[in-house]
Design a protein around this motif. Structure first.
Motif, short mmCIF file in Angstrom:
data_model
loop_
_atom_site.label_atom_id
_atom_site.label_comp_id
_atom_site.label_asym_id
_atom_site.label_seq_id
_atom_site.Cartn_x
_atom_site.Cartn_y
_atom_site.Cartn_z
N ALA A 1 21.81 13.56 17.58
CA ALA A 1 21.86 12.17 17.10
C ALA A 1 20.73 11.31 17.67
O ALA A 1 20.48 10.21 17.18
CB ALA A 1 23.20 11.54 17.44
N ASP A 2 20.04 11.80 18.66
CA ASP A 2 18.94 11.05 19.27
C ASP A 2 17.75 11.03 18.31
O ASP A 2 17.17 12.08 18.01
CB ASP A 2 18.54 11.70 20.60
CG ASP A 2 17.37 11.03 21.29
OD1 ASP A 2 16.85 10.03 20.76
OD2 ASP A 2 16.98 11.50 22.37
N PRO A 3 17.34 9.86 17.82
CA PRO A 3 16.23 9.82 16.86
C PRO A 3 14.89 10.22 17.46
O PRO A 3 13.97 10.58 16.73
CB PRO A 3 16.21 8.36 16.40
CG PRO A 3 16.89 7.60 17.48
CD PRO A 3 17.87 8.53 18.11
N ASP A 4 14.76 10.18 18.78
CA ASP A 4 13.50 10.54 19.44
C ASP A 4 13.47 11.99 19.91
O ASP A 4 12.56 12.37 20.65
CB ASP A 4 13.24 9.61 20.63
CG ASP A 4 13.06 8.17 20.19
OD1 ASP A 4 12.48 7.95 19.11
OD2 ASP A 4 13.51 7.26 20.92
N ARG B 1 16.23 19.60 12.56
CA ARG B 1 16.66 19.18 11.22
C ARG B 1 18.00 19.80 10.85
O ARG B 1 18.91 19.12 10.37
CB ARG B 1 15.61 19.57 10.18
CG ARG B 1 15.90 18.98 8.80
CD ARG B 1 15.10 19.65 7.70
NE ARG B 1 15.52 21.02 7.44
CZ ARG B 1 16.64 21.37 6.83
NH1 ARG B 1 17.48 20.48 6.39
NH2 ARG B 1 16.94 22.64 6.64
N ARG C 1 20.86 18.26 12.89
CA ARG C 1 21.17 16.90 12.41
C ARG C 1 21.96 16.96 11.11
O ARG C 1 22.88 16.16 10.89
CB ARG C 1 19.90 16.09 12.25
CG ARG C 1 19.34 15.66 13.59
CD ARG C 1 18.08 14.85 13.44
NE ARG C 1 17.66 14.37 14.75
CZ ARG C 1 16.44 13.99 15.03
NH1 ARG C 1 15.49 14.02 14.11
NH2 ARG C 1 16.15 13.56 16.24
N ARG D 1 25.75 15.43 10.50
CA ARG D 1 26.13 14.52 9.41
C ARG D 1 27.23 15.13 8.54
O ARG D 1 28.14 14.42 8.09
CB ARG D 1 24.90 14.20 8.56
CG ARG D 1 23.90 13.35 9.30
CD ARG D 1 22.76 12.85 8.44
NE ARG D 1 22.51 13.60 7.23
CZ ARG D 1 21.36 14.21 6.94
NH1 ARG D 1 20.35 14.16 7.76
NH2 ARG D 1 21.22 14.85 5.80
N GLY E 1 24.91 9.38 5.97
CA GLY E 1 23.48 9.60 6.08
C GLY E 1 22.84 10.37 4.94
O GLY E 1 21.69 10.78 5.05
#
Length: 186
Positions: free
Chosen positions: A87-90, A123, A126, A130, A156
């Motif tokens: 979940a960390d976007p970075d 990817r 993630r 979702r 998402g």
């Protein structure tokens, strides 16, 4: 078999502005095969030379001489870390490498040997995150008043069709079957 820590020293020469400068790098290969690096530089050595020098040490110390079993362990650690931090976007290979104590290049090599890349792994994790969120929402009563398309969007997914396809591939059932109420999907 117990692996003992070994301390090694390496002097790396670099050409800076036409003059050869040296950097002394001391690194420790610990019990788990992890590197601890401490470097000392000559006063006239540019800081821009240090990262490449440290990379050289990491490549030498973690070269392909690592046994296949060790590479599988590292791969499992990377996959577990990515699952926990999906979940960390970075989230990126450099952050993963820093957190696990390996070089980014070594982790890329390990993942390549496993048939994937860091980008693909992140990817797919993630996507699974979702999809699990959507499944929880579809199965719970709190989201009963929303359509499947709304649940997909809130989880998402930009497209209901891509959501339904990914959902069925992941769980073997359609979102409507998970919801179990026979309502339409609009």
């Amino acid at each position: 078999m117990k692996v003992q820590a070994a301390v090694r020293r390496l002097v790396v020469a670099a050409t800076v502005a036409g003059r050869v400068r040296s950097v002394r790098i001391v690194y420790r290969v610990g019990p788990a095969g992890r590197l601890s690096t401490v470097w000392q530089r000559s006063p006239s050595l540019s800081r821009s030379v240090l990262p490449p020098a440290v990379t050289v040490v990491c490549r030498v110390a973690t070269s392909d001489s690592a046994p296949a079993a060790r590479r599988r362990e590292v791969e499992a650690q990377v996959r577990q870390y990515v699952r926990r931090h999906a979940a960390d976007p970075d989230l990126a290979i450099t952050g993963i490498a820093g957190a696990l104590g390996w070089s980014a290049r070594y982790l890329q090599d390990v993942l390549q040997a496993a048939g994937t890349t860091s980008r693909e792994l992140i990817r797919s994790e993630r996507l699974r995150l979702r999809l699990r969120l959507a499944r929880t929402r579809l199965a719970g009563s709190a989201w009963d008043n929303r359509s499947i398309a709304q649940v997909a969007h809130a989880s998402g997914f930009a497209s209901h069709a891509s959501f339904a396809t990914a959902y069925r591939r992941e769980f073997g059932v359609t979102p409507r079957e998970t919801r179990g109420d026979g309502r339409g999907e609009s």
